[in-house]
Write a protein that holds these residues in place. Structure first.
Motif, PDB file in Angstrom:
ATOM      1  N   GLN A 387      37.650  75.656  31.838  1.00  7.47           N
ATOM      2  CA  GLN A 387      37.354  75.795  33.256  1.00  7.47           C
ATOM      3  C   GLN A 387      37.377  77.254  33.705  1.00  7.47           C
ATOM      4  O   GLN A 387      36.596  77.646  34.566  1.00  7.47           O
ATOM      5  N   HIS A 388      38.278  78.048  33.151  1.00  4.12           N
ATOM      6  CA  HIS A 388      38.315  79.467  33.505  1.00  4.12           C
ATOM      7  C   HIS A 388      37.040  80.131  33.003  1.00  4.12           C
ATOM      8  O   HIS A 388      36.630  79.948  31.853  1.00  4.12           O
ATOM      9  N   SER A 389      36.413  80.904  33.849  1.00  3.07           N
ATOM     10  CA  SER A 389      35.102  81.467  33.528  1.00  3.07           C
ATOM     11  C   SER A 389      35.115  82.369  32.302  1.00  3.07           C
ATOM     12  O   SER A 389      34.076  82.587  31.674  1.00  3.07           O
ATOM     13  N   SER A 390      36.294  82.906  31.963  1.00  4.98           N
ATOM     14  CA  SER A 390      36.360  83.829  30.833  1.00  4.98           C
ATOM     15  C   SER A 390      36.684  83.147  29.511  1.00  4.98           C
ATOM     16  O   SER A 390      36.663  83.801  28.471  1.00  4.98           O
ATOM     17  N   ASN A 391      37.002  81.866  29.540  1.00  4.95           N
ATOM     18  CA  ASN A 391      37.248  81.145  28.289  1.00  4.95           C
ATOM     19  C   ASN A 391      35.903  80.846  27.632  1.00  4.95           C
ATOM     20  O   ASN A 391      35.153  79.980  28.088  1.00  4.95           O
ATOM     21  N   ALA A 392      35.606  81.559  26.563  1.00  2.00           N
ATOM     22  CA  ALA A 392      34.269  81.445  25.984  1.00  2.00           C
ATOM     23  C   ALA A 392      34.220  81.998  24.567  1.00  2.00           C
ATOM     24  O   ALA A 392      35.052  82.808  24.164  1.00  2.00           O
ATOM     25  N   ILE A 393      33.235  81.519  23.830  1.00  2.00           N
ATOM     26  CA  ILE A 393      32.860  82.084  22.529  1.00  2.00           C
ATOM     27  C   ILE A 393      31.607  82.920  22.771  1.00  2.00           C
ATOM     28  O   ILE A 393      30.626  82.415  23.322  1.00  2.00           O
ATOM     29  N   SER A 394      31.647  84.183  22.377  1.00  2.00           N
ATOM     30  CA  SER A 394      30.549  85.103  22.702  1.00  2.00           C
ATOM     31  C   SER A 394      30.034  85.814  21.459  1.00  2.00           C
ATOM     32  O   SER A 394      30.763  86.001  20.487  1.00  2.00           O
ATOM     33  N   VAL A 395      28.783  86.209  21.546  1.00  2.00           N
ATOM     34  CA  VAL A 395      28.178  87.087  20.539  1.00  2.00           C
ATOM     35  C   VAL A 395      27.718  88.348  21.270  1.00  2.00           C
ATOM     36  O   VAL A 395      26.941  88.269  22.224  1.00  2.00           O
ATOM     37  N   LEU A 396      28.243  89.495  20.848  1.00  2.00           N
ATOM     38  CA  LEU A 396      27.936  90.784  21.472  1.00  2.00           C
ATOM     39  C   LEU A 396      27.215  91.668  20.475  1.00  2.00           C
ATOM     40  O   LEU A 396      27.389  91.522  19.263  1.00  2.00           O
ATOM     41  N   GLN A 397      26.445  92.619  20.995  1.00  2.00           N
ATOM     42  CA  GLN A 397      25.734  93.534  20.095  1.00  2.00           C
ATOM     43  C   GLN A 397      25.772  94.956  20.630  1.00  2.00           C
ATOM     44  O   GLN A 397      25.241  95.243  21.703  1.00  2.00           O
ATOM     45  N   PRO A 398      26.423  95.869  19.897  1.00  2.00           N
ATOM     46  CA  PRO A 398      26.366  97.290  20.269  1.00  2.00           C
ATOM     47  C   PRO A 398      24.941  97.822  20.095  1.00  2.00           C
ATOM     48  O   PRO A 398      24.235  97.454  19.151  1.00  2.00           O
ATOM     49  N   GLN A 399      24.526  98.687  21.006  1.00  2.00           N
ATOM     50  CA  GLN A 399      23.164  99.238  20.954  1.00  2.00           C
ATOM     51  C   GLN A 399      23.164 100.635  20.320  1.00  2.00           C
ATOM     52  O   GLN A 399      24.191 101.313  20.256  1.00  2.00           O
ATOM     53  N   ASN A 400      22.014 101.042  19.836  1.00  2.00           N
ATOM     54  CA  ASN A 400      21.793 102.397  19.334  1.00  2.00           C
ATOM     55  C   ASN A 400      22.703 102.759  18.160  1.00  2.00           C
ATOM     56  O   ASN A 400      23.148 103.902  18.030  1.00  2.00           O
ATOM     57  N   LEU A 401      22.999 101.786  17.302  1.00  2.00           N
ATOM     58  CA  LEU A 401      23.775 102.052  16.102  1.00  2.00           C
ATOM     59  C   LEU A 401      22.913 101.830  14.873  1.00  2.00           C
ATOM     60  O   LEU A 401      22.043 100.958  14.848  1.00  2.00           O
ATOM     61  N   ARG A 402      23.180 102.604  13.836  1.00  2.00           N
ATOM     62  CA  ARG A 402      22.419 102.424  12.604  1.00  2.00           C
ATOM     63  C   ARG A 402      22.798 101.132  11.892  1.00  2.00           C
ATOM     64  O   ARG A 402      21.952 100.457  11.318  1.00  2.00           O
ATOM     65  N   PHE A 405      24.958  95.006  12.913  1.00  2.00           N
ATOM     66  CA  PHE A 405      25.990  93.983  12.970  1.00  2.00           C
ATOM     67  C   PHE A 405      26.159  93.522  14.409  1.00  2.00           C
ATOM     68  O   PHE A 405      25.718  94.173  15.358  1.00  2.00           O
ATOM     69  N   MET A 406      26.786  92.389  14.556  1.00  2.00           N
ATOM     70  CA  MET A 406      27.132  91.859  15.868  1.00  2.00           C
ATOM     71  C   MET A 406      28.645  91.669  15.937  1.00  2.00           C
ATOM     72  O   MET A 406      29.326  91.695  14.914  1.00  2.00           O
ATOM     73  N   ILE A 407      29.152  91.480  17.135  1.00  2.00           N
ATOM     74  CA  ILE A 407      30.570  91.232  17.337  1.00  2.00           C
ATOM     75  C   ILE A 407      30.726  89.776  17.776  1.00  2.00           C
ATOM     76  O   ILE A 407      30.187  89.370  18.813  1.00  2.00           O
ATOM     77  N   PHE A 408      31.429  89.024  16.967  1.00  2.00           N
ATOM     78  CA  PHE A 408      31.696  87.624  17.274  1.00  2.00           C
ATOM     79  C   PHE A 408      33.076  87.542  17.919  1.00  2.00           C
ATOM     80  O   PHE A 408      34.045  88.071  17.377  1.00  2.00           O
ATOM     81  N   GLN A 409      33.201  86.884  19.069  1.00  2.00           N
ATOM     82  CA  GLN A 409      34.436  86.952  19.850  1.00  2.00           C
ATOM     83  C   GLN A 409      34.757  85.620  20.516  1.00  2.00           C
ATOM     84  O   GLN A 409      33.864  84.885  20.930  1.00  2.00           O
ATOM     85  N   GLU A 410      36.053  85.320  20.595  1.00  2.00           N
ATOM     86  CA  GLU A 410      36.500  84.252  21.483  1.00  2.00           C
ATOM     87  C   GLU A 410      37.562  84.821  22.411  1.00  2.00           C
ATOM     88  O   GLU A 410      38.482  85.518  21.967  1.00  2.00           O
ATOM     89  N   SER A 411      37.421  84.519  23.693  1.00  2.00           N
ATOM     90  CA  SER A 411      38.397  84.941  24.690  1.00  2.00           C
ATOM     91  C   SER A 411      39.066  83.702  25.268  1.00  2.00           C
ATOM     92  O   SER A 411      38.414  82.700  25.555  1.00  2.00           O
TER      93      SER A 411
END
Length: 519
Positions: A387-402, A405-411
């Motif tokens: 129910q809390h808006s921040s409880n989530a499984i996310s996939v993030l991607q840093p930009q402008n890197l050689r 890779f992606m960042i896999f995260q659960e908060s």
């Protein structure tokens, strides 16, 4: 004298029955036993009333014992009978298939193809609370239809997610009674058992009759009332940062356990209700959820490594207060090679909500995350888990890197303790996960943050000077895993000389950045 197994079994049955009788009274009689602390807001045992029921000398290990007592109750989104089964079956190499189906495997982040991994189910389901759980012996099997009269000898290790906190180690008798239709009581009480144990701790904790009442409710819900009563046998040192959290019982007491139950089953119920498990959504969703469970467990396992006597492990505490250790890994769950683990706990004058919001904001991530190298971070996907808006499984991607890779995260946000856990994953691996590849084939090194309040709500933190008291704040543990090299033959001296300073500097930099944000 060689112990008599039958006599010892009769002794354990008698101890368990006595503990059950005492626990039922403590669970069903609020007054005069339980009072609400005006300073801590927790229900604590009124010892004067309690001693009238139980002789003061009975069961106590010290003449002047320090007892942590707490009681809490809440509704959790889990069927009562399944919850009872979960309590009584913490470990099973051949876990009953029927019960796995009823749990839909998702309760422990597993699916049909992964049921053979269920070797430590209690830790799989509650990794933030338990670092180890095992049934040593089943003394009484109980009735199959309702688990009534089940008794077992049980070993568990409870931890806080901080290298500064000692694990609590218990050998327990766990006894279950169904006291009426749809109502179970499960009693835990410490027992002197060290045969076959790998170690005997000189400073340990003693659990007096504790446990829970599980009441069946409509729509697959349960009301759980929990009591925790622990005597600190020796004066075990507690880091000054955690004094108030431990003394208020928020660190190891009933409120934290109830909160853990609620959050665990909310995650399961929320994902199920949201349709994440529907076949039409694709198997890639299943792989992501399984990997997220693996991620959280990997992070929580970090803290059992500090202070161990493993001969293959280097460990030190740096001048910056960073705990650094290493291990040689050959497990397929982690990258093969020498893994460095570095962690530090610290205090900031900001609420857990503010700290969590900052660290979970992908737009702020480049300020502290070395993986980003100062680059902007984009959120590719987000799967809600509560129910809390921040409880989530996310996939993030840093930009402008050689590096691709992606960042896999659960908060995970909850009142007694929040988590932000992540791992870099090669882009090709993430694409494979989207097609349903076995998550066991994705080696990950979990890093992240554990965030807790520094004490009861509304408490002022102690001042470090003659100035006015500091505002209530948060305790943060930053923990990172780093693959130092892929060879296992590197000399230990080289690891401590060259790699440990890098890990120390990495953690120290992150701590400085976060402190500067909130100071």
């Amino acid at each position: 004298m060689k112990p008599n197994p039958e006599l010892e079994k009769l002794l354990m049955i008698d101890i368990a029955a006595s503990a059950m009788k005492e626990l039922i009274e403590l669970l069903t009689i609020d007054q005069p036993f339980w009072i609400k602390s005006p300073t801590e807001g927790q229900y604590v045992l009124d010892h004067d009333s309690y001693y009238k029921m139980v002789a003061r000398s009975k069961g106590f290990r010290n003449p002047n014992p320090r007892i942590e007592s707490s009681k809490d109750s809440a509704v959790v989104a889990m069927d009562a009978r399944l919850l009872v089964d979960l309590y009584l079956d913490p470990v099973s190499l051949n876990y009953p298939f029927s019960l796995i189906v009823k749990l839909n495997f998702w309760l422990v982040g597993m699916c049909f193809n992964h049921f053979h991994i269920l070797q430590d189910k209690w830790v799989d389901v509650f990794p933030t609370f338990f670092s180890k759980a095992e049934t040593i012996s089943v003394l009484k099997g109980g009735l199959l239809e309702n688990r009534d009269d089940s008794l077992q000898l049980f070993h568990e290790q409870v931890h806080m997610l901080s290298p500064a906190m000692q694990q609590r180690d218990f050998y327990l008798l766990r006894y279950c009674r169904q006291i009426e239709t749809g109502v179970w009581v499960i009693a835990d009480v410490s027992y002197n058992y060290f045969r076959g144990a790998s170690h005997v701790s000189q400073t340990f904790y003693w659990k007096h009759p504790s446990g829970c009442m599980i009441e069946e409710m409509p729509n697959g819900l349960s009301r759980v009332t929990c009591i925790e009563r622990v005597e600190v046998v020796d004066d075990v040192p507690v880091h000054t940062m955690y004094d108030d959290l431990v003394n208020s019982t928020l660190a190891f007491g009933a409120k934290r356990w109830i909160s853990t139950l609620q959050r665990t089953f909310e995650r399961y119920a929320f994902l199920k209700e949201a349709g994440i498990f529907n076949d039409e959504l694709g198997i890639g969703n299943e792989s992501m959820i399984i990997l997220a469970s693996k991620l959280i467990k990997s992070y929580c396992s970090i803290f059992s490594l500090f202070g161990t006597s493993d001969l293959h492990q280097l460990s030190e505490l740096t001048k910056n207060g960073v705990h650094v250790t290493s291990r040689k890994n050959t497990s397929p769950d982690l990258p093969v090679g020498i893994v460095i683990i570095a962690a530090s706990s610290f205090w900031v004058p900001a609420s857990p909500e503010r700290v969590f919001s900052y660290l979970n904001d992908h737009l702020m991530r480049s300020q502290w995350d070395i993986l980003c190298n100062g680059s902007r971070v984009c959120k590719i996907s987000q799967t809600p888990t509560g129910q809390h808006s921040s409880n989530a499984i996310s996939v993030l991607q840093p930009q402008n890197l050689r590096e691709e890779f992606m960042i896999f995260q659960e908060s995970v946000f909850e009142q007694t303790g929040s988590l932000i856990v992540y791992a870099p994953v090669e882009m090709t691996r993430m694409l494979e996960l989207a097609t349903g590849v076995d998550p066991a084939r994705v080696p990950i090194l979990a890093s992240g943050f554990a965030i807790t309040p520094d004490g009861p709500d509304g408490k002022d933190a102690p001042s470090t000077s003659t100035s006015k008291p500091l505002p209530a704040g948060s305790l943060i543990t930053a923990a990172f895993q780093i693959l130092a090299c892929t060879a296992l033959s590197v000399d230990d001296k080289d690891v401590s000389t060259y790699v440990f300073p890098f890990a120390d500097a990495l953690v120290n930099r992150v701590v400085r950045v976060i402190k500067n944000v909130f100071d």
